[in-house]
Structure formats: C-alpha cells, structure tokens
Design a protein around this motif. Sequence first.
Motif, short mmCIF file in Angstrom:
data_model
loop_
_atom_site.label_atom_id
_atom_site.label_comp_id
_atom_site.label_asym_id
_atom_site.label_seq_id
_atom_site.Cartn_x
_atom_site.Cartn_y
_atom_site.Cartn_z
N ASN A 145 96.01 -1.52 122.01
CA ASN A 145 97.13 -1.14 122.89
C ASN A 145 98.23 -0.40 122.13
O ASN A 145 99.39 -0.85 122.07
N PRO A 146 97.90 0.74 121.50
CA PRO A 146 98.91 1.43 120.68
C PRO A 146 100.02 2.04 121.52
O PRO A 146 99.82 2.37 122.71
N ASP A 147 101.19 2.19 120.90
CA ASP A 147 102.29 2.90 121.56
C ASP A 147 101.96 4.39 121.65
O ASP A 147 101.27 4.93 120.78
N PRO A 148 102.47 5.08 122.67
CA PRO A 148 102.22 6.52 122.78
C PRO A 148 102.74 7.25 121.55
O PRO A 148 103.80 6.92 121.02
N ASP A 149 101.99 8.25 121.10
CA ASP A 149 102.36 9.03 119.93
C ASP A 149 101.91 10.47 120.16
O ASP A 149 100.71 10.75 120.24
N ASP A 150 102.89 11.38 120.28
CA ASP A 150 102.56 12.78 120.58
C ASP A 150 101.78 13.46 119.47
O ASP A 150 101.13 14.48 119.71
N SER A 151 101.85 12.91 118.26
CA SER A 151 101.16 13.55 117.14
C SER A 151 99.69 13.13 117.04
O SER A 151 98.96 13.64 116.20
N LEU A 152 99.28 12.18 117.90
CA LEU A 152 97.91 11.66 117.83
C LEU A 152 97.21 11.84 119.17
O LEU A 152 97.83 11.85 120.22
N VAL A 153 95.90 11.99 119.10
CA VAL A 153 95.07 11.97 120.29
C VAL A 153 94.04 10.87 120.11
O VAL A 153 93.78 10.43 118.99
N GLY A 154 93.44 10.41 121.20
CA GLY A 154 92.46 9.36 121.05
C GLY A 154 91.82 8.99 122.36
O GLY A 154 92.03 9.64 123.40
N ARG A 155 91.06 7.93 122.30
CA ARG A 155 90.35 7.46 123.48
C ARG A 155 90.11 5.96 123.35
O ARG A 155 90.05 5.43 122.25
N THR A 156 89.96 5.31 124.48
CA THR A 156 89.58 3.89 124.46
C THR A 156 88.06 3.81 124.33
O THR A 156 87.34 4.62 124.90
N PHE A 157 87.60 2.83 123.57
CA PHE A 157 86.16 2.65 123.45
C PHE A 157 85.73 1.22 123.75
O PHE A 157 84.54 0.94 123.84
N LEU A 158 86.72 0.32 123.94
CA LEU A 158 86.37 -1.08 124.15
C LEU A 158 87.50 -1.77 124.90
O LEU A 158 88.67 -1.50 124.65
N HIS A 159 87.12 -2.66 125.82
CA HIS A 159 88.10 -3.42 126.59
C HIS A 159 87.83 -4.92 126.42
O HIS A 159 86.68 -5.34 126.26
N ASP A 160 88.89 -5.69 126.48
CA ASP A 160 88.78 -7.14 126.36
C ASP A 160 89.90 -7.74 127.20
O ASP A 160 90.75 -7.03 127.74
N ARG A 161 89.89 -9.05 127.33
CA ARG A 161 90.98 -9.71 128.04
C ARG A 161 91.21 -11.09 127.43
O ARG A 161 90.31 -11.67 126.82
N LEU A 162 92.42 -11.60 127.60
CA LEU A 162 92.76 -12.91 127.07
C LEU A 162 92.45 -14.00 128.10
O LEU A 162 92.68 -13.82 129.31
#
Length: 296
Positions: A145-162
Amino acid sequence: MDLLALADFNLVARHGGFGRAARATGRPKATLSRRVAELEAALGLRLFERGSRALKLTEEGRALFERAGRLLTELEETATAIASGGERPRGRLRVSVPLLFSQTAMGKIAAGFALAYPEVRLEVSTEDRPVDLIEEGFDLVIRVNPDPDDSLVGRTFLHDRLVVVASPGLARPAGDLAAPAVVRSAVDRREWAVKTPDGRAVIAIEPVLALSSLMMVRDAVRAGVGAGRLPVSLVSHDLADGSLVHWGDDEGPEIALWTLYPSRRLLSARVSAFLDHLKQAFPTGTPDELAAYIGK
C-alpha cells in the motif's frame, strides 16, 4: 562530457585506486590518472581526495559514481544487446522487498528467477522502510500500500486481507469484555472492527504481547497467548485444519503489494523479466496463491 573519461573515473572509483583499476583492467595507470584529471578539470570539481597511501571519493565524486555507474552499465548492456541481435535479460538486478514477503515467498521466487535467467545477478534486500530507488541504487521495489509518488510507476501483483484469528481454546469474550491480544505495537488500538457473517462487530482487546514481526505474532497466536490480526495468507492453512479459528475480517483497507520502478527510465529487460516472473508466480494475485508459497 567525455564518456571515456567518465568510464575511467568509474573504474577507478569501483576498484578504489588507480593501481588496482589498472591491474584489474590492464589499462595503464598513467592513462587512468590523466583521464580522471581531465574529467575533474572539465567539471571544475575534485572527484578524489588523493593521500599518500589512500584514494577517497569526495562528496561530489561519490554522487557522480553512484549515478554514472548505473547509466554506464545500461549503455553497455544496450550496446551488447544490439550487437547480439536482441536484448536478453542480463546484468545486476537490485530489488528491495518487505520483511514478511521476503520471509514467506521471496526465497522460492528468487531461486526460480535465477534458474530461468542465469545471466541476471539478482540481489534482494529486505527493507520495511521507504527506500529511494535512485539514491540507493535499486532497480525495483516491492511495497505494501505505497503512498503515491509521481517519480515512480508500478502495478499491483498481489492482494491480501487482514483477519482476526485465535486459538480454538481462546473463547471470544461477550459484550464489552476485552480479549487478550498479540499486537504489532504496544501503542496499537484498543479495539478491532471486523466484518462477520452476522454483520459488523467491534472486538475490545487487551494487548498482552507486542511483537515486531507478523511471523512472531502468528506463532504466539498459535500458542494460545491471545487473538491476533494477521494477513489471511499467513494463517489460511491454520484456518483450514482448525488449529486457528476465524473471528472476522478486519474492516480496514485491503492489503495490496505493488512493484515500483522509476518512471523516467526505460524499463530494462531484466526488470521486465522480473515483473513477468512475479506475474507467473501470482497469476491472479489472490491470498491463496501467496499461501501456497508459505506452506505450513
């Protein structure tokens, strides 16, 4: 800027001296010294502090070495790829991953990647803190759950829950009574809001043990010390065999694991290969797929 002089500076900085660089590469020591002096003159900066016995990078020299080294490596790899008729994943790949993911899945993933791409030298560092990809020399980071960062791009690859779980021998308190709990921090909140088949519920807790690792929290919960709030992937086997019981799904946001990399750079073949490898490891990105890596 003279790229040849920059390459010679990089050699000297990497080997820690003109003599060592000369012996390692077969280049004349005098030539390396002259080219570095020419680079310093062109930049108007002193890149090395020259002592009688030691050579030390200045602050400006270290900054240039950290940034130029990566750029020169990319240029070399690009030239090699063009010469060989296609870009194959090769070279050094530095990845930063969170502690829990490294403990549960990264060893197997790294081994599989190394077998599939023997020309890539994968280096994995475990960090729960935010890292600066450029300054610290990482090609890619995995974050929760990273904070938004304009200098980085990315994608989610895995989901989990508590989920909130406990040993079968620990009865869930009725009413406003507090349940003994194993928490990540001594300042954790004093209640957990959960979703159950019967609707929303609030579980009052009394922390009896504070542990910094989720693996330790799971082990303590298994031992019956108290209830715990844990990723479902970490306890799915325990829930399946009845060694832990489910008190409810945490009401908080979903856990998402992201891969992040600098947006200002073209994606290298080795980073693309690693992203593809993660996609193959977690094709749908469900907690069950991560649980399969964790085992019992």
